[in-house]
Write an enzyme that holds these catalytic residues in place. Structure first.
Site, PDB file in Angstrom:
ATOM      1  N   VAL A  23     -29.577  17.230  26.048  1.00  0.00           N
ATOM      2  CA  VAL A  23     -29.181  18.403  25.258  1.00  0.00           C
ATOM      3  C   VAL A  23     -28.299  19.307  26.113  1.00  0.00           C
ATOM      4  O   VAL A  23     -27.227  19.769  25.685  1.00  0.00           O
ATOM      5  CB  VAL A  23     -30.434  19.153  24.762  1.00  0.00           C
ATOM      6  CG1 VAL A  23     -30.053  20.387  23.988  1.00  0.00           C
ATOM      7  CG2 VAL A  23     -31.308  18.228  23.924  1.00  0.00           C
ATOM      8  N   ASP A 247       5.801   3.483  -7.024  1.00  0.00           N
ATOM      9  CA  ASP A 247       5.915   2.216  -7.749  1.00  0.00           C
ATOM     10  C   ASP A 247       4.729   2.033  -8.688  1.00  0.00           C
ATOM     11  O   ASP A 247       3.703   2.680  -8.516  1.00  0.00           O
ATOM     12  CB  ASP A 247       5.806   1.035  -6.766  1.00  0.00           C
ATOM     13  CG  ASP A 247       7.070   0.859  -5.974  1.00  0.00           C
ATOM     14  OD1 ASP A 247       8.076   1.479  -6.315  1.00  0.00           O
ATOM     15  OD2 ASP A 247       7.021   0.087  -4.999  1.00  0.00           O
ATOM     16  N   LYS A 269       8.696  -0.950 -10.427  1.00  0.00           N
ATOM     17  CA  LYS A 269       9.421  -2.183 -10.712  1.00  0.00           C
ATOM     18  C   LYS A 269       8.413  -3.221 -11.130  1.00  0.00           C
ATOM     19  O   LYS A 269       7.451  -3.490 -10.440  1.00  0.00           O
ATOM     20  CB  LYS A 269      10.162  -2.648  -9.458  1.00  0.00           C
ATOM     21  CG  LYS A 269      11.464  -1.916  -9.291  1.00  0.00           C
ATOM     22  CD  LYS A 269      12.250  -2.466  -8.148  1.00  0.00           C
ATOM     23  CE  LYS A 269      11.561  -2.091  -6.859  1.00  0.00           C
ATOM     24  NZ  LYS A 269      12.153  -2.681  -5.694  1.00  0.00           N
ATOM     25  N   GLY A 300       3.182   0.267  -2.744  1.00  0.00           N
ATOM     26  CA  GLY A 300       1.905  -0.450  -2.673  1.00  0.00           C
ATOM     27  C   GLY A 300       1.784  -1.196  -1.346  1.00  0.00           C
ATOM     28  O   GLY A 300       2.786  -1.608  -0.753  1.00  0.00           O
ATOM     29  N   GLY A 301       0.554  -1.349  -0.868  1.00  0.00           N
ATOM     30  CA  GLY A 301       0.320  -2.122   0.356  1.00  0.00           C
ATOM     31  C   GLY A 301       1.001  -1.491   1.552  1.00  0.00           C
ATOM     32  O   GLY A 301       0.898  -0.290   1.779  1.00  0.00           O
ATOM     33  N   ASP A 302       1.709  -2.309   2.302  1.00  0.00           N
ATOM     34  CA  ASP A 302       2.500  -1.803   3.415  1.00  0.00           C
ATOM     35  C   ASP A 302       3.953  -1.722   2.948  1.00  0.00           C
ATOM     36  O   ASP A 302       4.425  -2.653   2.280  1.00  0.00           O
ATOM     37  CB  ASP A 302       2.387  -2.770   4.604  1.00  0.00           C
ATOM     38  CG  ASP A 302       3.209  -2.263   5.777  1.00  0.00           C
ATOM     39  OD1 ASP A 302       2.677  -1.472   6.558  1.00  0.00           O
ATOM     40  OD2 ASP A 302       4.404  -2.629   5.872  1.00  0.00           O
ATOM     41  N   ILE A 305       6.359  -4.738   3.955  1.00  0.00           N
ATOM     42  CA  ILE A 305       6.046  -6.148   3.676  1.00  0.00           C
ATOM     43  C   ILE A 305       6.344  -6.435   2.207  1.00  0.00           C
ATOM     44  O   ILE A 305       5.689  -5.887   1.312  1.00  0.00           O
ATOM     45  CB  ILE A 305       4.587  -6.475   4.040  1.00  0.00           C
ATOM     46  CG1 ILE A 305       4.455  -6.375   5.551  1.00  0.00           C
ATOM     47  CG2 ILE A 305       4.181  -7.864   3.519  1.00  0.00           C
ATOM     48  CD1 ILE A 305       3.286  -7.026   6.170  1.00  0.00           C
ATOM     49  N   THR A 330      -1.695  -3.943   3.898  1.00  0.00           N
ATOM     50  CA  THR A 330      -0.990  -4.846   2.999  1.00  0.00           C
ATOM     51  C   THR A 330      -1.993  -5.654   2.164  1.00  0.00           C
ATOM     52  O   THR A 330      -3.144  -5.860   2.579  1.00  0.00           O
ATOM     53  CB  THR A 330      -0.042  -5.761   3.809  1.00  0.00           C
ATOM     54  OG1 THR A 330       0.760  -6.497   2.891  1.00  0.00           O
ATOM     55  CG2 THR A 330      -0.787  -6.723   4.718  1.00  0.00           C
ATOM     56  N   ALA A 331      -1.545  -6.123   0.990  1.00  0.00           N
ATOM     57  CA  ALA A 331      -2.443  -6.827   0.075  1.00  0.00           C
ATOM     58  C   ALA A 331      -3.141  -8.002   0.761  1.00  0.00           C
ATOM     59  O   ALA A 331      -4.328  -8.233   0.554  1.00  0.00           O
ATOM     60  CB  ALA A 331      -1.665  -7.314  -1.145  1.00  0.00           C
ATOM     61  N   MET A 382       3.471 -12.367  -4.937  1.00  0.00           N
ATOM     62  CA  MET A 382       4.309 -12.622  -6.119  1.00  0.00           C
ATOM     63  C   MET A 382       4.374 -14.119  -6.404  1.00  0.00           C
ATOM     64  O   MET A 382       5.439 -14.661  -6.708  1.00  0.00           O
ATOM     65  CB  MET A 382       5.725 -12.061  -5.893  1.00  0.00           C
ATOM     66  CG  MET A 382       5.732 -10.553  -5.721  1.00  0.00           C
ATOM     67  SD  MET A 382       7.322  -9.874  -5.263  1.00  0.00           S
ATOM     68  CE  MET A 382       7.292 -10.005  -3.491  1.00  0.00           C
ATOM     69  N   GLY A 411      -6.908  -7.039  -6.234  1.00  0.00           N
ATOM     70  CA  GLY A 411      -7.755  -6.943  -5.050  1.00  0.00           C
ATOM     71  C   GLY A 411      -8.059  -5.517  -4.627  1.00  0.00           C
ATOM     72  O   GLY A 411      -7.201  -4.644  -4.718  1.00  0.00           O
TER      73      GLY A 411
HETATM   74  N1  SAH Z   1       4.216  -4.134  -0.086  1.00  0.00           N
HETATM   75  C1  SAH Z   1       3.134  -4.770  -0.794  1.00  0.00           C
HETATM   76  C2  SAH Z   1       3.583  -6.024  -1.494  1.00  0.00           C
HETATM   77  C3  SAH Z   1       4.593  -5.796  -2.549  1.00  0.00           C
HETATM   78  S1  SAH Z   1       5.012  -7.245  -3.407  1.00  0.00           S
HETATM   79  C4  SAH Z   1       1.988  -5.062   0.191  1.00  0.00           C
HETATM   80  O1  SAH Z   1       2.167  -4.925   1.397  1.00  0.00           O
HETATM   81  O2  SAH Z   1       0.906  -5.421  -0.284  1.00  0.00           O
HETATM   82  C5  SAH Z   1       3.925  -7.173  -4.762  1.00  0.00           C
HETATM   83  C6  SAH Z   1       2.896  -8.272  -4.675  1.00  0.00           C
HETATM   84  O3  SAH Z   1       1.873  -7.915  -3.770  1.00  0.00           O
HETATM   85  C7  SAH Z   1       2.172  -8.552  -5.959  1.00  0.00           C
HETATM   86  O4  SAH Z   1       2.937  -9.358  -6.822  1.00  0.00           O
HETATM   87  C8  SAH Z   1       0.943  -9.265  -5.467  1.00  0.00           C
HETATM   88  O5  SAH Z   1       1.240 -10.588  -5.122  1.00  0.00           O
HETATM   89  C9  SAH Z   1       0.656  -8.527  -4.184  1.00  0.00           C
HETATM   90  N2  SAH Z   1      -0.345  -7.467  -4.384  1.00  0.00           N
HETATM   91  C10 SAH Z   1      -0.185  -6.156  -4.199  1.00  0.00           C
HETATM   92  N3  SAH Z   1      -1.333  -5.481  -4.414  1.00  0.00           N
HETATM   93  C11 SAH Z   1      -2.246  -6.408  -4.742  1.00  0.00           C
HETATM   94  C12 SAH Z   1      -3.637  -6.362  -5.078  1.00  0.00           C
HETATM   95  N4  SAH Z   1      -4.291  -5.205  -5.131  1.00  0.00           N
HETATM   96  N5  SAH Z   1      -4.261  -7.517  -5.358  1.00  0.00           N
HETATM   97  C13 SAH Z   1      -3.611  -8.702  -5.311  1.00  0.00           C
HETATM   98  N6  SAH Z   1      -2.310  -8.806  -4.993  1.00  0.00           N
HETATM   99  C14 SAH Z   1      -1.632  -7.689  -4.707  1.00  0.00           C
END
Ligand code: SAH
Length: 458
Positions: A23, A247, A269, A300-302, A305, A330-331, A382, A411
């Site tokens: 302490v 997006d 898009k 979305g994601g990174d 990527i 990223t996804a 994709m 996901g």
């Molecule tokens: N920049 C993003 C990817 C963009 S391309 C990243 O880093 O995740 C878009 C694609 O990402 C989608 O068509 C799918 O294949 C994938 N994606 C993005 N989010 C997703 C999720 N929550 N679950 C499954 N696939 C995902």
């Protein structure tokens, strides 16, 4: 107000701590940071304190407490496990008009320790006046998350500019306007990204022209959808945004975390919809930034990527607009973690490959033999539309048709679904899955049966 908050300068000031256990040590670590001259009275010292005493970071004054030890000290802390002794110390200190703290005993404290958020020289102290210390710590954690780590540096630079700003602006409201602009704008971003020279140039620039606005573009990865997976930095910049350009992949949950007053523009898009073209998006980013706005581009994601983030940065660089990037999960990383599929595993996959199933016209993935390696996990973004072709090529170049595959739909989101099959059934599998979907090919997919944890997707 039960307690009056003050910040004391303890540098080289003698502070007496009675007690040599854990302490006491916690308090001593803090006091040490403030440069106090610590004297300790204790029968025994715990290992850490004994080490500190050896290195002369603290002075082991005596084994037994005596009121005489209170002479010429600035503060007193009692942290022994003897409550009678603790209250005696408190009484002795109070009789001498010394500030004293008996740790965890509010009735024997003339001062208390707040919870601290340290961004020196900026320090935030939070107290519940001893009534709910856990609540104070909880608030501290909230503030800790919201305050970027660079505000300390920002404060240090501002200190060097205070005189100039005072000379340049005679009214306090002009000075306030100057600083508000600096702390909310490009100056802050430049300090965050380590460009201290640029940050200083921005202050000079604003000093000459207070009405000038320097915009910027911040590319932010919003992660795969679940708002808990946004990064702290992402949240911080979203709360300073003038405009949020996003997006369709960015979930509402995440969008709602942005600054309320920020304009929100969807440039989503999606295949087959009449959305904004990339060229128009780039143009929009640059036009808004040129108007002096802090434009947060949420992807979305990174962002770098498969998101064309690189092209947006190139456009910003060409236009001479300052920019920053906040990476995201990223996804491939997020969705597989939430599906219980490790991308690599010593027994099944020594490498992992991210690829896109969607290519520009006349661009083809040619290196199928490399993609067909057994000890490699393939993650396809994709990929749904191209599933037929991917399956045919991989089998043609030697990948076993019974290789396990997963299609992860949406996901990390609440409605995530995981479909498991084999390479030859992949084309059928994708029909069941709603977008966005990610395809995983490789032996690691089998681990899903044991490792699925989110919503028990088995
Ligand atoms: N920049 C993003 C990817 C963009 S391309 C990243 O880093 O995740 C878009 C694609 O990402 C989608 O068509 C799918 O294949 C994938 N994606 C993005 N989010 C997703 C999720 N929550 N679950 C499954 N696939 C995902």
């Amino acid at each position: 107000m039960d307690y009056f908050p003050i910040f004391t300068n303890l540098k080289h000031k003698p502070v007496l701590v009675v007690g040599g256990g854990h302490v006491a040590m916690r308090k001593i670590e803090l006091l040490n940071k403030a440069g106090a001259h610590i004297q300790i009275v204790a029968l025994h010292l715990c290992e850490k304190l004994a080490n500190m005493a050896k290195k002369n970071h603290i002075k082991w004054l005596a084994k037994i407490y005596h009121a005489k030890q209170l002479e010429k000290v600035f503060l007193v802390i009692a942290a022994t496990n003897n409550s009678e002794l603790n209250s005696q110390i408190y009484q002795d200190a109070t009789n001498r008009y010394l500030l004293a703290n008996v740790v965890d005993d509010k009735s024997h404290c003339s001062f208390i320790f707040p919870s601290i958020v340290d961004r020196s020289p900026v320090i935030i102290a939070i107290s519940s006046s001893g009534s709910a210390p856990v609540l104070a710590r909880f608030l501290r954690e909230k503030i800790e998350v919201l305050l970027p780590s660079h505000i300390g540096k920002m404060a240090k630079i501002s200190d060097q500019w205070r005189k100039k700003v005072k000379e340049r602006f005679c009214t306090s409201s002009d000075r306030r306007y100057f600083w508000e602009k600096a702390f909310n704008g490009l100056f802050s971003s430049q300090v965050a990204s380590g460009d201290l020279d640029g940050a200083k140039r921005t202050l000079d620039y604003q000093l000459n022209d207070i009405n000038s606005s320097l915009g910027e573009i911040i590319l932010v990865g919003a992660g795969p959808g679940n708002s808990d997976l946004l990064t702290l930095r992402g949240l911080q910049v979203m709360q300073l945004a003038d405009v949020l350009l996003y997006d369709y992949l960015v979930s509402d949950e995440i969008l709602n975390l942005g600054r309320r007053e920020a304009d929100r523009i969807c440039v989503g898009k999606r295949a087959n919809d009449h959305s904004v073209t990339q060229k128009e998006i780039n143009h929009m980013l640059i036009t808004l930034a040129r108007q002096g706005k802090r434009v947060v581009r949420l992807k979305g994601g990174d962002p770098l990527i498969f998101g064309r983030g690189g092209e947006e940065l190139q456009a910003a660089a060409e236009a001479g607009i300052p920019f920053q990037v906040v990476p995201g999960i990223t996804a491939a990383v997020g969705a597989t973690a939430y599906a219980g599929i490790p991308l690599t595993h010593r027994d099944y996959a020594q490498s992992v490959l991210f690829m896109t199933g969607y290519c520009r016209a006349n661009c083809t993935v040619t290196d199928w033999p490399i993609l067909a390696r057994t000890d490699q996990t393939i993650v396809i973004y994709m990929g749904s539309i191209a599933a037929d072709d991917i399956t045919a090529q991989l089998i043609k170049y030697g990948r076993d048709p019974t290789t396990p595959v997963a299609v992860i739909s949406r996901g990390t989101r609440q409605d995530q679904k995981v479909f498991i099959g084999t390479l030859e059934t992949l084309p059928a599998l994708v029909h069941h899955a709603s977008t966005p979907t990610l395809l995983i090919i490789g032996l690691v997919v089998n681990l899903h049966y044991n490792l699925a944890w989110y919503q028990n997707t088995n």
